[in-house]
Design a protein around this motif. Sequence first.
Motif, PDB file in Angstrom:
ATOM      1  N   GLU A 198      33.926  53.641  -4.742  1.00  0.00           N
ATOM      2  CA  GLU A 198      32.910  53.098  -3.846  1.00  0.00           C
ATOM      3  C   GLU A 198      32.173  51.834  -4.140  1.00  0.00           C
ATOM      4  O   GLU A 198      31.702  51.268  -3.217  1.00  0.00           O
ATOM      5  CB  GLU A 198      31.778  54.320  -3.953  1.00  0.00           C
ATOM      6  CG  GLU A 198      31.041  54.363  -2.350  1.00  0.00           C
ATOM      7  CD  GLU A 198      30.165  55.419  -2.219  1.00  0.00           C
ATOM      8  OE1 GLU A 198      29.576  55.401  -1.162  1.00  0.00           O
ATOM      9  OE2 GLU A 198      29.967  56.150  -3.351  1.00  0.00           O
ATOM     10  N   GLN A 225      40.380  57.766 -13.495  1.00  0.00           N
ATOM     11  CA  GLN A 225      40.850  58.163 -12.151  1.00  0.00           C
ATOM     12  C   GLN A 225      42.131  57.246 -12.166  1.00  0.00           C
ATOM     13  O   GLN A 225      43.036  57.792 -11.522  1.00  0.00           O
ATOM     14  CB  GLN A 225      39.947  57.802 -11.245  1.00  0.00           C
ATOM     15  CG  GLN A 225      38.691  58.527 -11.115  1.00  0.00           C
ATOM     16  CD  GLN A 225      37.466  58.005 -11.920  1.00  0.00           C
ATOM     17  OE1 GLN A 225      37.734  57.763 -12.991  1.00  0.00           O
ATOM     18  NE2 GLN A 225      36.368  57.937 -11.176  1.00  0.00           N
ATOM     19  N   ASP A 284      33.557  60.197 -11.777  1.00  0.00           N
ATOM     20  CA  ASP A 284      34.017  61.457 -11.140  1.00  0.00           C
ATOM     21  C   ASP A 284      35.174  62.143 -12.273  1.00  0.00           C
ATOM     22  O   ASP A 284      35.279  63.565 -11.820  1.00  0.00           O
ATOM     23  CB  ASP A 284      35.057  60.961 -10.116  1.00  0.00           C
ATOM     24  CG  ASP A 284      34.211  60.810  -8.772  1.00  0.00           C
ATOM     25  OD1 ASP A 284      32.813  61.047  -8.689  1.00  0.00           O
ATOM     26  OD2 ASP A 284      34.642  60.453  -7.642  1.00  0.00           O
ATOM     27  N   ASN A 333      27.018  58.891 -11.801  1.00  0.00           N
ATOM     28  CA  ASN A 333      26.863  58.526 -10.742  1.00  0.00           C
ATOM     29  C   ASN A 333      25.651  58.131  -9.651  1.00  0.00           C
ATOM     30  O   ASN A 333      25.577  57.440  -9.154  1.00  0.00           O
ATOM     31  CB  ASN A 333      27.796  59.475  -9.585  1.00  0.00           C
ATOM     32  CG  ASN A 333      29.320  59.623  -9.958  1.00  0.00           C
ATOM     33  OD1 ASN A 333      29.797  58.713 -10.503  1.00  0.00           O
ATOM     34  ND2 ASN A 333      30.062  60.703  -9.548  1.00  0.00           N
ATOM     35  N   THR A 363      36.339  59.565   5.176  1.00  0.00           N
ATOM     36  CA  THR A 363      36.864  59.354   3.638  1.00  0.00           C
ATOM     37  C   THR A 363      37.145  60.816   3.143  1.00  0.00           C
ATOM     38  O   THR A 363      36.352  61.803   3.534  1.00  0.00           O
ATOM     39  CB  THR A 363      36.062  58.573   2.833  1.00  0.00           C
ATOM     40  OG1 THR A 363      34.690  59.125   2.706  1.00  0.00           O
ATOM     41  CG2 THR A 363      35.835  57.097   3.345  1.00  0.00           C
ATOM     42  N   LEU A 394      38.042  57.887  -1.537  1.00  0.00           N
ATOM     43  CA  LEU A 394      36.747  57.600  -2.320  1.00  0.00           C
ATOM     44  C   LEU A 394      36.501  57.961  -3.658  1.00  0.00           C
ATOM     45  O   LEU A 394      36.364  59.129  -3.518  1.00  0.00           O
ATOM     46  CB  LEU A 394      35.828  57.552  -1.265  1.00  0.00           C
ATOM     47  CG  LEU A 394      34.703  56.441  -1.349  1.00  0.00           C
ATOM     48  CD1 LEU A 394      35.229  54.930  -1.153  1.00  0.00           C
ATOM     49  CD2 LEU A 394      33.465  56.695  -0.355  1.00  0.00           C
ATOM     50  N   SER A 395      36.140  57.243  -4.603  1.00  0.00           N
ATOM     51  CA  SER A 395      35.876  57.762  -5.885  1.00  0.00           C
ATOM     52  C   SER A 395      34.755  57.214  -6.446  1.00  0.00           C
ATOM     53  O   SER A 395      34.631  56.193  -5.811  1.00  0.00           O
ATOM     54  CB  SER A 395      36.945  57.382  -6.870  1.00  0.00           C
ATOM     55  OG  SER A 395      36.730  57.969  -8.364  1.00  0.00           O
ATOM     56  N   ASN A 396      34.000  57.626  -7.261  1.00  0.00           N
ATOM     57  CA  ASN A 396      32.882  57.086  -7.876  1.00  0.00           C
ATOM     58  C   ASN A 396      32.917  57.218  -9.618  1.00  0.00           C
ATOM     59  O   ASN A 396      33.787  57.830 -10.008  1.00  0.00           O
ATOM     60  CB  ASN A 396      31.654  58.209  -7.773  1.00  0.00           C
ATOM     61  CG  ASN A 396      31.083  57.996  -6.352  1.00  0.00           C
ATOM     62  OD1 ASN A 396      30.290  57.006  -5.875  1.00  0.00           O
ATOM     63  ND2 ASN A 396      31.194  58.878  -5.823  1.00  0.00           N
ATOM     64  N   SER A 418      36.863  62.425  -0.926  1.00  0.00           N
ATOM     65  CA  SER A 418      36.360  61.987  -2.494  1.00  0.00           C
ATOM     66  C   SER A 418      37.824  62.199  -3.254  1.00  0.00           C
ATOM     67  O   SER A 418      38.405  63.166  -2.978  1.00  0.00           O
ATOM     68  CB  SER A 418      35.479  62.835  -2.926  1.00  0.00           C
ATOM     69  OG  SER A 418      35.524  64.140  -2.958  1.00  0.00           O
ATOM     70  N   PHE A 419      37.748  61.683  -4.307  1.00  0.00           N
ATOM     71  CA  PHE A 419      38.750  61.753  -5.129  1.00  0.00           C
ATOM     72  C   PHE A 419      38.886  63.224  -5.845  1.00  0.00           C
ATOM     73  O   PHE A 419      39.817  63.855  -5.872  1.00  0.00           O
ATOM     74  CB  PHE A 419      38.465  60.710  -6.360  1.00  0.00           C
ATOM     75  CG  PHE A 419      39.707  60.782  -7.305  1.00  0.00           C
ATOM     76  CD1 PHE A 419      40.846  60.127  -6.865  1.00  0.00           C
ATOM     77  CD2 PHE A 419      39.663  61.300  -8.550  1.00  0.00           C
ATOM     78  CE1 PHE A 419      41.948  60.002  -7.706  1.00  0.00           C
ATOM     79  CE2 PHE A 419      40.824  61.375  -9.204  1.00  0.00           C
ATOM     80  CZ  PHE A 419      42.140  60.591  -9.302  1.00  0.00           C
ATOM     81  N   SER A 420      37.813  63.690  -6.182  1.00  0.00           N
ATOM     82  CA  SER A 420      37.527  65.138  -6.480  1.00  0.00           C
ATOM     83  C   SER A 420      38.112  66.131  -5.468  1.00  0.00           C
ATOM     84  O   SER A 420      38.793  67.115  -5.979  1.00  0.00           O
ATOM     85  CB  SER A 420      36.144  65.375  -6.707  1.00  0.00           C
ATOM     86  OG  SER A 420      35.546  64.632  -7.958  1.00  0.00           O
ATOM     87  N   GLU A 421      37.531  66.036  -4.232  1.00  0.00           N
ATOM     88  CA  GLU A 421      38.119  66.843  -3.310  1.00  0.00           C
ATOM     89  C   GLU A 421      39.795  66.728  -3.148  1.00  0.00           C
ATOM     90  O   GLU A 421      40.464  67.631  -2.849  1.00  0.00           O
ATOM     91  CB  GLU A 421      37.422  66.555  -2.220  1.00  0.00           C
ATOM     92  CG  GLU A 421      38.103  67.415  -0.589  1.00  0.00           C
ATOM     93  CD  GLU A 421      37.453  68.819  -0.871  1.00  0.00           C
ATOM     94  OE1 GLU A 421      38.263  69.728  -0.054  1.00  0.00           O
ATOM     95  OE2 GLU A 421      36.611  69.184  -1.559  1.00  0.00           O
TER      96      GLU A 421
END
Length: 550
Positions: A128, A85, A153, A164, A182, A148-150, A184-187
Amino acid sequence: MEKIWINQYDESVDAEINPDRVPSLIEIFENAVSQYANQTAFINLGHKISFEDLDVLSIQFAAYLQNLGLKKGDAVALMMPNLLQYPVALFGVLRAGLTVVNVNPLYTPRELQHQLCDADVKTIVIVENFASTLDKVLSNTPVQNIILSNLGDMLPFPRKWLVNFTVKHVKKMIPLHGLSKTVSFSEALARGEKQEYTRPSLSGSDIAFLQYTGGTTGVSKGAMLTHRNMVANLEQVSGILESAVTPGKDMVVTALPLYHIFALTSNCLTFLKYGCPNLLITNPRDMPAFVKELSRYPFAVITGVNTLFNGLLNTPGFAELDFSHFSFGLGGGMAVQKPVADKWQAVTGKMLIEGYGLTECSPVVSVNPVNAKEHKGSIGLPLPSTDIKICDEQGNEVALGEAGELYVKGPQVMLGYLGREDATAEVLQDGWLATGDVARADNQGYLYIVDRKKDMILVSGFNVFPNEIEEVAAMHDGILEAAAIGIPHEVSGEVVKLFVVKSDSKLTESMVIAHCKSLLTGYKVPKIIEFKDELPKSNVGKILRRELRD
C-alpha cells in the motif's frame, strides 16, 4: 579463440549441465519444500517462516489466483520491497502456472503504466505504500485485480497490527490514494485456503518471468525468461557453489531487492534450492539498522553491489560483527573495485567473489571460483554450458587479450524481448547475445569487463574507460565514491569529468587531480572535478552515469 573456454573451476564441476533435468521451477520448489520442510526459509522483520509454511501459503495464493479466472501464462505483477509476502506471492504465481512481472516499487507513474500495459498485466500485488502511484495510472492500464498488502501482513499478531499502525499513522509512509476495488493480501490467502488448486502442466518453453530492463539500448523492455532459462541458470550456478554451500544451513543475506534479477536468481531461487535460510533486508539504505540486523544472525553469504559493500565497510559496527560463520561475499551488477575488495577481505577475513550477468541471461554468465585467493579484477570464468566470444565492431573475433564486445551463448539466454522483434534482432542472432559490454580475456579463460560501450569516453582518439578512472579515484583515502563521465571539448572531443563524494572534508580538487596524475596517463586524468553529497544510484545501488551526464 573459443578453445580457451575450458572448465577451470575444479574437477568436481561438470563442464556441461542438463537444462532439461526438470521441466520447470515448480519441481525445484516442490523438492525443496519437501526435503527441508522444517527448516527456516525466509526471515524478515524478526519473523521466520519455514519451507512448510511457504509451501502451504504459496498453494493458498496460487489457488486464489486460479479462481480469479487467470489462465496459464497470464502476467501477474509484483510490486513490493523485500518482505515475507514476496516469496509467498512469487511462488504462488509460478505454482498457478502464471508469469511473474517484477516491478520496482519506486517507479514513477509513467514507468509503471508502461510496464503494466506492455506486459498486459491484469492482476497486481502491491504494497500500500506505493498504491498512490498505481492510482494515478490505473484507468490507463489493463489491471482488473488489485491485491493490496501492508508491510506487516505476514507478521504474527499483535506485531502485525503494531507495524501496520505505525507505518500508516505514526510514520505516515502511505500517501493517500483512491484505490477501492481491492482485496487484501491476507484475505486472498484466506480465500485460497478454501478454494481448489490445480497443479499446472508446464514445460521449459513456458515463460516464467517478464523481467524488465533497459537492455543494451532503448526503452524498458520485457526480457522473456522461460522456465528452462531459469532452471538452466540454477543448474549452472549450483555446479559452482556445490562445494561452498552447506544445504539446509548456510544463511544468505538478501539486501538487494528480490524484484531485481540478481537477487531473484542468486539469493531467492539458488538458496531455496539448497534449503538455506534467506535473511530479507527491507531497507538496506538504512545502514546502521542493516548492521544491527546482521548482528542478530549467523550469516554465511551476502550478495551485493560495490556501493553496498563500500557502505557496510564505512558503517560503524560492521567491522565488529561476528564473521565466524561467514563464507564469502558475491559482488555483481557493477564492477567491484579493488580497494573495496581488499578492505572487505581485511575486515571479514573472506573473499569478495565477483561475477557477471545481465537480465537477458537469467542473469549469471560468469563468476570467479569460490576458493579464489585474491581479487584479480576479473568477472571470472564462463559458467558451464556457456560459450563466449569477443568481437570488434565488424563482428570479427579479436585476438586473445584484446578488447571487444562480449557475446554470450547458452541455455540461460532469454527467448527475446516481449513484442519487440526488432530490438530482439539487434542483440540476439543465431543464439548469440550481444551484451553491449567491452571485455577482454586472458590465456586462462578469465574475463575482464573493460566498460559499457555507451559509457566509453573518447579523448583525442584514445578510449578511456570510466571503470578504470573510478577505481583509481577510490584508492584515495579521502574519496568515498566516484563516477567518471565524458563531456564535450572543442579540442580533444571529450575530456574526463569526475564526480566525487568525500570521506575527508579537507579533500580538494587539486588533491584529487594530483592523485590521478600519479596513477594515470595524461589523457585519462580528469580535467574537471565536481564534489557532491551523494551520487545517483539505481534500485540496486549501481551508480547512474547517465543521470550525471544529463
